[in-house]
Design a protein around this motif. Structure first.
Motif, PDB file in Angstrom:
ATOM      1  N   LYS A 184      39.706  28.545  29.282  1.00  0.00           N
ATOM      2  CA  LYS A 184      40.154  29.536  28.306  1.00  0.00           C
ATOM      3  C   LYS A 184      39.753  30.942  28.732  1.00  0.00           C
ATOM      4  N   GLU A 185      40.401  31.920  28.142  1.00  0.00           N
ATOM      5  CA  GLU A 185      40.071  33.315  28.410  1.00  0.00           C
ATOM      6  C   GLU A 185      38.609  33.580  28.058  1.00  0.00           C
ATOM      7  N   GLY A 186      37.882  34.156  28.961  1.00  0.00           N
ATOM      8  CA  GLY A 186      36.476  34.467  28.720  1.00  0.00           C
ATOM      9  C   GLY A 186      35.509  33.431  29.248  1.00  0.00           C
ATOM     10  N   ASP A 187      35.985  32.234  29.600  1.00  0.00           N
ATOM     11  CA  ASP A 187      35.073  31.207  30.113  1.00  0.00           C
ATOM     12  C   ASP A 187      34.441  31.623  31.434  1.00  0.00           C
ATOM     13  N   GLN A 188      35.161  32.468  32.193  1.00  0.00           N
ATOM     14  CA  GLN A 188      34.594  32.906  33.468  1.00  0.00           C
ATOM     15  C   GLN A 188      33.332  33.734  33.243  1.00  0.00           C
ATOM     16  N   ARG A 189      33.227  34.396  32.086  1.00  0.00           N
ATOM     17  CA  ARG A 189      32.016  35.177  31.804  1.00  0.00           C
ATOM     18  C   ARG A 189      30.821  34.259  31.566  1.00  0.00           C
ATOM     19  N   ARG A 190      31.058  33.097  30.986  1.00  0.00           N
ATOM     20  CA  ARG A 190      29.957  32.132  30.818  1.00  0.00           C
ATOM     21  C   ARG A 190      29.490  31.620  32.182  1.00  0.00           C
ATOM     22  N   ARG A 191      30.426  31.442  33.099  1.00  0.00           N
ATOM     23  CA  ARG A 191      30.036  31.019  34.448  1.00  0.00           C
ATOM     24  C   ARG A 191      29.225  32.113  35.140  1.00  0.00           C
ATOM     25  N   ASN A 192      29.687  33.354  34.994  1.00  0.00           N
ATOM     26  CA  ASN A 192      28.929  34.473  35.556  1.00  0.00           C
ATOM     27  C   ASN A 192      27.511  34.519  34.989  1.00  0.00           C
ATOM     28  N   ALA A 193      27.401  34.281  33.667  1.00  0.00           N
ATOM     29  CA  ALA A 193      26.091  34.312  33.022  1.00  0.00           C
ATOM     30  C   ALA A 193      25.205  33.184  33.539  1.00  0.00           C
ATOM     31  N   ASN A 194      25.790  31.998  33.748  1.00  0.00           N
ATOM     32  CA  ASN A 194      25.022  30.877  34.316  1.00  0.00           C
ATOM     33  C   ASN A 194      24.464  31.246  35.683  1.00  0.00           C
ATOM     34  N   ALA A 195      25.320  31.841  36.537  1.00  0.00           N
ATOM     35  CA  ALA A 195      24.877  32.221  37.880  1.00  0.00           C
ATOM     36  C   ALA A 195      23.740  33.241  37.811  1.00  0.00           C
ATOM     37  N   ALA A 196      23.862  34.211  36.916  1.00  0.00           N
ATOM     38  CA  ALA A 196      22.804  35.216  36.768  1.00  0.00           C
ATOM     39  C   ALA A 196      21.509  34.582  36.284  1.00  0.00           C
ATOM     40  N   GLU A 197      21.611  33.623  35.352  1.00  0.00           N
ATOM     41  CA  GLU A 197      20.423  32.910  34.869  1.00  0.00           C
ATOM     42  C   GLU A 197      19.739  32.156  35.997  1.00  0.00           C
ATOM     43  N   ILE A 198      20.521  31.487  36.813  1.00  0.00           N
ATOM     44  CA  ILE A 198      19.956  30.713  37.922  1.00  0.00           C
ATOM     45  C   ILE A 198      19.225  31.636  38.894  1.00  0.00           C
TER      46      ILE A 198
END
Length: 399
Positions: free
Chosen positions: A199-213
């Motif tokens: 869905k639109e915006g899901d890529q931002r959750r992936r970006n946030a996961n990468a930043a958290e890691i």
């Protein structure tokens, strides 16, 4: 969520201590300028592979040589870094309890061992690869295999786990990372499973996961000042996994372009490529040229993408995407191969990359300890067990 609870063929602590104690320091220490050499480097090939196996337990007859050893040739690398996602179903019991399913890990490691150590059919040469570390967090498994003669040169082996799934901390999504030194070069390998969804915006959750890691992954500081503790502190870094980035196109358009194999056009709308170019994630990281079909989503045991079979009805359409990726950071890595395997166990195809890694040689600077040569790094490790000042004063007096 860091942990040192892992399995391996060799005890990492004993590997390090055995080498540390080979030459016991004494007062008879000197630096030999005559035998010291100019800085040198050696190259080793590293195989990095990632596969989301969709919660399917591997059958004993599964042959993964097609992925690890194309055409059954000698293993193309000296180090294998293999990351898996969803080695167990991501149900509530597995996510909340976070029990480590040792049996499923042993199954995968047994298959890896058989594939890597199978004799070369042409030359009948038997390889000897050993697992130096294998760590699971819920569905993520990272297993590292090294040619046996290189094991003695590995130092400071450790793992770090980060959960960023449900409630921002559970391990249905997140990463398992491994770091070590080979000779005098530090490596870090990250296996991750990022947030799903098209869905639109899901890529931002992936970006946030990468930043958290990147921010939450930490390793023990080690015995020296400024020792590598974060992912980007290391000399050579490779990140692999189901990154879950999709394609910014309507599903029907994506399906059509996949059928026509218009990879270059599709990649213009690949979320990871777009996010990289816009600086939203993985700043400074690199990815090789993609010349292979999207790795997701297939019918299991089929060559058909999900939704392409008109005879099967589905509540959801899943457009093909390059969910499974391998990227790298730092100098001294040259990617020689980037493609995919064709194993059909799950709805993903495995991907692989082969790198040539430049490594600072252990013989760059030599110290003679009782007639035995050792490197500066090894000698510093030895000093931890003995009197620092006495030995250092002796070195200064003799030089």
């Amino acid at each position: 969520m860091g942990s040192n609870n892992f399995i391996a063929d060799i005890n990492p602590d004993s590997m390090e201590m055995e080498t540390m104690m080979e030459s016991r320091p004494s007062d008879n220490i000197n630096i030999s300028k005559k035998n010291s050499t100019a800085p040198q480097s050696i190259n080793h090939q590293i195989f990095a592979g990632s596969w989301n196996v969709g919660g399917v337990s591997p059958p004993e007859v599964l042959d993964i040589q097609e992925w690890l050893r194309p055409n059954h040739i000698n293993p193309p690398a000296n180090i294998y870094v293999l990351g898996f996602q969803e080695i167990v179903p991501l149900n509530a019991a597995n996510i909340v309890v976070r029990s480590e399913n040792r049996k499923i890990c042993e199954k995968w490691n047994s298959l890896i061992r058989a594939a890597l150590n199978d004799p070369d059919s042409k030359n009948n040469i038997t390889q000897d690869f050993r697992c130096i570390i294998s760590k699971q967090m819920v569905g993520i498994l990272l297993s590292v295999w090294v040619r046996s003669d290189l094991c003695q040169y590995i130092r400071q082996l450790s793992v770090s786990c980060v959960g960023c799934g449900l409630m921002g901390c559970l391990g249905n999504k997140g990463s398992v990372s491994v770091r070590f030194w080979l000779h005098e070069t530090s490596f870090c390998f990250v296996c991750s499973h990022l947030a799903s969804g098209g869905k639109e915006g899901d890529q931002r959750r992936r970006n946030a996961n990468a930043a958290e890691i990147l921010s939450r992954t930490t390793f023990p500081p080690g015995p020296f000042p400024n020792f590598t503790t974060k992912i980007l502190d290391h000399d050579r870094v490779i990140w692999l996994g189901d990154l879950n980035y999709r394609i910014y196109l309507p599903d029907a358009t994506t399906q059509y372009l996949v059928e026509k194999q218009k990879w270059n056009l599709l990649l213009e709308y690949d979320q990871l490529k777009v996010e990289l170019m816009e600086g939203h994630v993985f700043e400074g990281w690199h990815e090789g040229v993609i010349n292979f079909a999207p790795s997701y989503k297939y019918y299991k045991n089929s060559e058909l993408y999900f939704g392409c079979d008109e005879k099967r009805k589905h509540n959801k359409r899943r457009a093909p995407a390059w969910c499974d990726r391998i990227i790298w950071f730092g100098k001294g890595l040259k990617q020689n191969q980037y493609d995919r395997g064709e194993l059909k166990l799950s709805d993903h195809r495995p991907v692989r990359a082969i790198f040539m890694a430049e490594i600072k040689n252990v013989s760059m600077t030599n110290i003679h300890v009782n007639g035995d040569q050792t490197s500066i790094i090894e000698h510093k490790l030895q000093l931890l067990c003995f009197d620092h000042k006495k030995i250092q004063n002796n070195i200064y007096q003799r030089t």
